[in-house]
Motif scaffolding. Structure first.
Motif, PDB file in Angstrom:
ATOM      1  N   SER A   1      39.992   8.000  56.233  1.00  0.00           N
ATOM      2  CA  SER A   1      38.924   7.010  56.134  1.00  0.00           C
ATOM      3  C   SER A   1      37.574   7.671  56.305  1.00  0.00           C
ATOM      4  O   SER A   1      37.454   8.734  56.915  1.00  0.00           O
ATOM      5  CB  SER A   1      39.086   5.946  57.223  1.00  0.00           C
ATOM      6  N   GLY A   2      36.550   7.014  55.806  1.00  0.00           N
ATOM      7  CA  GLY A   2      35.189   7.495  55.975  1.00  0.00           C
ATOM      8  C   GLY A   2      34.791   8.506  54.928  1.00  0.00           C
ATOM      9  O   GLY A   2      35.500   8.747  53.962  1.00  0.00           O
ATOM     10  N   CYS A   3      33.647   9.098  55.124  1.00  0.00           N
ATOM     11  CA  CYS A   3      33.036  10.024  54.162  1.00  0.00           C
ATOM     12  C   CYS A   3      33.101  11.453  54.708  1.00  0.00           C
ATOM     13  O   CYS A   3      32.578  11.727  55.790  1.00  0.00           O
ATOM     14  CB  CYS A   3      31.584   9.616  53.924  1.00  0.00           C
ATOM     15  N   LEU A   4      33.704  12.349  53.966  1.00  0.00           N
ATOM     16  CA  LEU A   4      33.819  13.748  54.376  1.00  0.00           C
ATOM     17  C   LEU A   4      32.463  14.366  54.668  1.00  0.00           C
ATOM     18  O   LEU A   4      32.286  15.065  55.666  1.00  0.00           O
ATOM     19  CB  LEU A   4      34.541  14.554  53.287  1.00  0.00           C
ATOM     20  N   VAL A   5      31.476  14.091  53.837  1.00  0.00           N
ATOM     21  CA  VAL A   5      30.152  14.701  54.005  1.00  0.00           C
ATOM     22  C   VAL A   5      29.470  14.198  55.278  1.00  0.00           C
ATOM     23  O   VAL A   5      28.872  14.979  56.018  1.00  0.00           O
ATOM     24  CB  VAL A   5      29.272  14.449  52.760  1.00  0.00           C
ATOM     25  N   VAL A   6      29.587  12.924  55.562  1.00  0.00           N
ATOM     26  CA  VAL A   6      28.981  12.362  56.776  1.00  0.00           C
ATOM     27  C   VAL A   6      29.741  12.832  58.013  1.00  0.00           C
ATOM     28  O   VAL A   6      29.144  13.324  58.977  1.00  0.00           O
ATOM     29  CB  VAL A   6      28.946  10.819  56.717  1.00  0.00           C
ATOM     30  N   LEU A   7      31.052  12.693  57.985  1.00  0.00           N
ATOM     31  CA  LEU A   7      31.855  13.025  59.157  1.00  0.00           C
ATOM     32  C   LEU A   7      31.793  14.510  59.502  1.00  0.00           C
ATOM     33  O   LEU A   7      31.808  14.874  60.681  1.00  0.00           O
ATOM     34  CB  LEU A   7      33.304  12.591  58.938  1.00  0.00           C
ATOM     35  N   SER A   8      31.712  15.356  58.507  1.00  0.00           N
ATOM     36  CA  SER A   8      31.674  16.800  58.761  1.00  0.00           C
ATOM     37  C   SER A   8      30.411  17.232  59.485  1.00  0.00           C
ATOM     38  O   SER A   8      30.397  18.272  60.136  1.00  0.00           O
ATOM     39  CB  SER A   8      31.789  17.572  57.447  1.00  0.00           C
ATOM     40  N   GLY A   9      29.377  16.444  59.393  1.00  0.00           N
ATOM     41  CA  GLY A   9      28.127  16.781  60.058  1.00  0.00           C
ATOM     42  C   GLY A   9      27.997  16.227  61.458  1.00  0.00           C
ATOM     43  O   GLY A   9      26.963  16.397  62.101  1.00  0.00           O
ATOM     44  N   ALA A  10      29.059  15.588  61.969  1.00  0.00           N
ATOM     45  CA  ALA A  10      28.974  14.959  63.296  1.00  0.00           C
ATOM     46  C   ALA A  10      28.768  15.982  64.407  1.00  0.00           C
ATOM     47  O   ALA A  10      28.111  15.681  65.397  1.00  0.00           O
ATOM     48  CB  ALA A  10      30.228  14.138  63.568  1.00  0.00           C
ATOM     49  N   TYR A  11      29.301  17.157  64.237  1.00  0.00           N
ATOM     50  CA  TYR A  11      29.159  18.222  65.233  1.00  0.00           C
ATOM     51  C   TYR A  11      28.608  19.462  64.539  1.00  0.00           C
ATOM     52  O   TYR A  11      29.346  20.403  64.249  1.00  0.00           O
ATOM     53  CB  TYR A  11      30.505  18.534  65.909  1.00  0.00           C
TER      54      TYR A  11
END
Length: 187
Positions: A86-96
């Protein structure tokens, strides 16, 4: 792509990556050179397939309000799909960001900035076409809906059900009329 999408860059082990690809580590390095380059290729594939599909409506012939609503509802639909993360790879990858190689982090920031720019430019064209008012602020509208999109992405990753995410999209669209007219609060 799916290993990085579900685990993130740091937590995706070489063993998991090679198993998902059905190859051994020397073959991975021969094909991609590094985990970093493999990640870049995975993000490019994501952009061409999953992410690109959701954002394609932004530049299409659909009225801008419907396009933005479609983008938000795509996040809800991704949560309903049990066959991929679920969610967006590009957004989630930038969380940390500190867990990413510096250049990869910069690339992800650039991708998110380009998405925001794409949305703003679509809103500017809509303003020129009279879809939104002359006093509306396309940059502020784009920032608002981009923030909602990113927040929904994190909620999807946290397991929010599709109904909750659709309700969030609908709630965000309640702000559309005021934003499109250019009405601002006095605060």
């Amino acid at each position: 792509m799916e290993v990085f999408w579900s685990k993130g860059y740091s937590d995706a082990s070489m063993a998991e990556l090679t198993a998902a690809m059905g190859i051994n580590a020397p073959s991975l390095y021969a094909a991609f050179g590094s985990k970093e380059q493999l990640f870049r290729e995975a993000v490019a594939l994501y952009q061409q397939t999953q992410g690109g599909t959701a954002w394609a409506c932004i530049d299409g012939p659909t009225p801008v309000r419907e396009a933005i609503e479609g983008l938000l509802l795509a996040v809800a639909e991704s949560a309903a799909s049990g066959d991929r993360p679920s969610g967006c790879l590009v957004v989630l990858s930038g969380a940390y960001p500190e867990s990413l190689p510096k250049d990869v982090c910069a690339d992800l920031v650039d991708l998110r900035r380009r998405s925001l720019d794409q949305l703003e430019q679509r809103l500017r064209r809509a303003q020129a076409a009279g879809e939104i008012g002359p006093s509306a602020d396309p940059a502020a509208i784009a920032a608002f809906y981009s923030t909602v999109h990113q927040g929904m992405t994190f909620r999807a990753r946290d397991g929010a059900p599709p109904g909750e995410l659709r309700a969030t999209a609908e709630a965000a669209m309640l702000a559309w009329d005021a934003l499109a007219r250019g009405v601002r609060s006095s605060a």
